[in-house]
Write an enzyme that holds these catalytic residues in place. Sequence first.
Site, PDB file in Angstrom:
ATOM      1  CD  GLU A 249      16.240  62.201   6.883  1.00 43.44           C
ATOM      2  OE1 GLU A 249      17.316  61.606   7.059  1.00 43.44           O
ATOM      3  OE2 GLU A 249      15.301  61.712   6.241  1.00 43.44           O
ATOM      4  CB  CYS A 283      23.901  62.091   9.955  1.00 40.74           C
ATOM      5  SG  CYS A 283      23.198  62.351   8.326  1.00 40.74           S
TER       6      CYS A 283
END
Length: 476
Positions: A249, A283
Amino acid sequence: MYKDTRLFIDGTWRAGGEGKSEEVYNPANGGVLGTVAHASQKDLADAVAAAGAGFQVWRKTPGEQRAAVLRKTARLIADRSDTIAAIMTLEQGKPLAEAKGEMERVVETFDFNADAVAHIGGQNYDPPGGAFRQSVQPEPLGVAVGLTAWNFPAILPTRKLGPALAAGCSMILKASEETPCTAAELVQALHDAGLPRGVVNLVFGVPAEVSSYLLAAEPVRKVSFTGSVPVGKLLAGLAAPGLKRCTLELGGHAPAIVCEDADITAACAALTGFKFRNAGQVCIAPSRFYVHDRHYDTFVNAFVAAANSQKIGDGMDPNTTFGPMANARRIEAMEQITEDARARGAKVLTGGKRHGNQGHFWEPTVLTDVPDDAMVMTEEPFGPIAPISRFSELDEVIPKANSLPFGLAAYAFAGSSQTVDYLADQLEAGGVAINAVTPMRPDTPFGGMKDSGIGYEGGMEAIDSYMHKKLVSTGI
Ligand code: NAD
């Protein structure tokens, strides 16, 4: 409340074998909060052995019992969430209200994974001809390694621990050395909920040394990492010789497109709110804004007003809406990004500098007239800087939105259903949110495209990523 963080190996907290540790700082004032132990090679070997033994116990533990431990963990964490949230704010900086919100997601995620255990199941097949039967039996992969960053100190480890334990894997977690105490609280809750020893182990150290040791260890069959693209690629390389499965990720640089027919009030409210959450260290945060000419001035004014209305301060102060950045590296990055934009002719409408003379505060910043090749438009800013560009035709902005190697999240605000469908189809991102800034949820899969990652976290897909599907064929 804030304690020194030790290693958790084979069900016991211990200091690092060589006595090494590092200090943990409060980003709001630079003060030392405590220390975090560093694992020696012997500690890492012990963690691998403990996780190997723990796996043999956990894989044979009936699903209902695995679910019961996860559910009990959720309850214990819910009871302790105010304390854990305060620890998180002290070591990471985010406002206490955000830390409490993150703890709610942690509880939901453990609960989701507890419930999901009942849905792990095999499937039977009757091939034509009747000579044999086949079944697919899911089995946990083995020892998993979880590596997590500092921006979400509780939910990032939880999105690895929950599905790994639901699947029946054991885990060695290396959480961030900058936010270790939050992770230790999660591990303590799992232990208190009755998780057998060795099933979860927590280590810290020099990240590159820990990951190269653990990813080379034979019993380790899976690595799951949340962090930057360069480190993700490095870890994929370390995992390759042993063909260890990876969930990565990684970073993003999410475009946010505001179309001519958008509800501009809703767009401004949603995007300003999301942009400045966790001081932009998210993010999936929107980080490049493309606004139609019709709304450009309104949008820019709303962003400047939102930036100027933030209550900047120590996250422990209940009035604070915008805390410090998590570490000094982010301040250096914000300086570099802002200077690069200025040098290329960008206008700094507000912010663009440090705030105060202690801690790592950076003012919420709005930039306009930023060329497409400026650093802030091409590299993940991971901070509270909002570059706003204008456009006339939607078809000219989609290629810009898709132009980077990242493909994590993308946002758009549009009126007509044709435009909504078109954007959902055209935007190259692991998650596209239109007229919304939907957060990741425990029950839905989320993962990046292109350089933003491999695999999914959340949903049954995350549990599947910790399992092998064994095909068993039996002659009749
Ligand atoms: P970094 O890339 O050095 O570290 C990111 C995380 O990875 C840290 O927690 C670190 O401890 C860990 N790490 C670093 N090297 C490692 C290694 N060899 N093995 C295992 N773990 C390792 O950078 P940073 O300064 O901490 O953060 C900077 C950038 O990271 C940001 O600009 C952002 O792009 C990215 N980031 C992304 C996320 C995300 O959720 N995708 C989270 C945090 C940081």
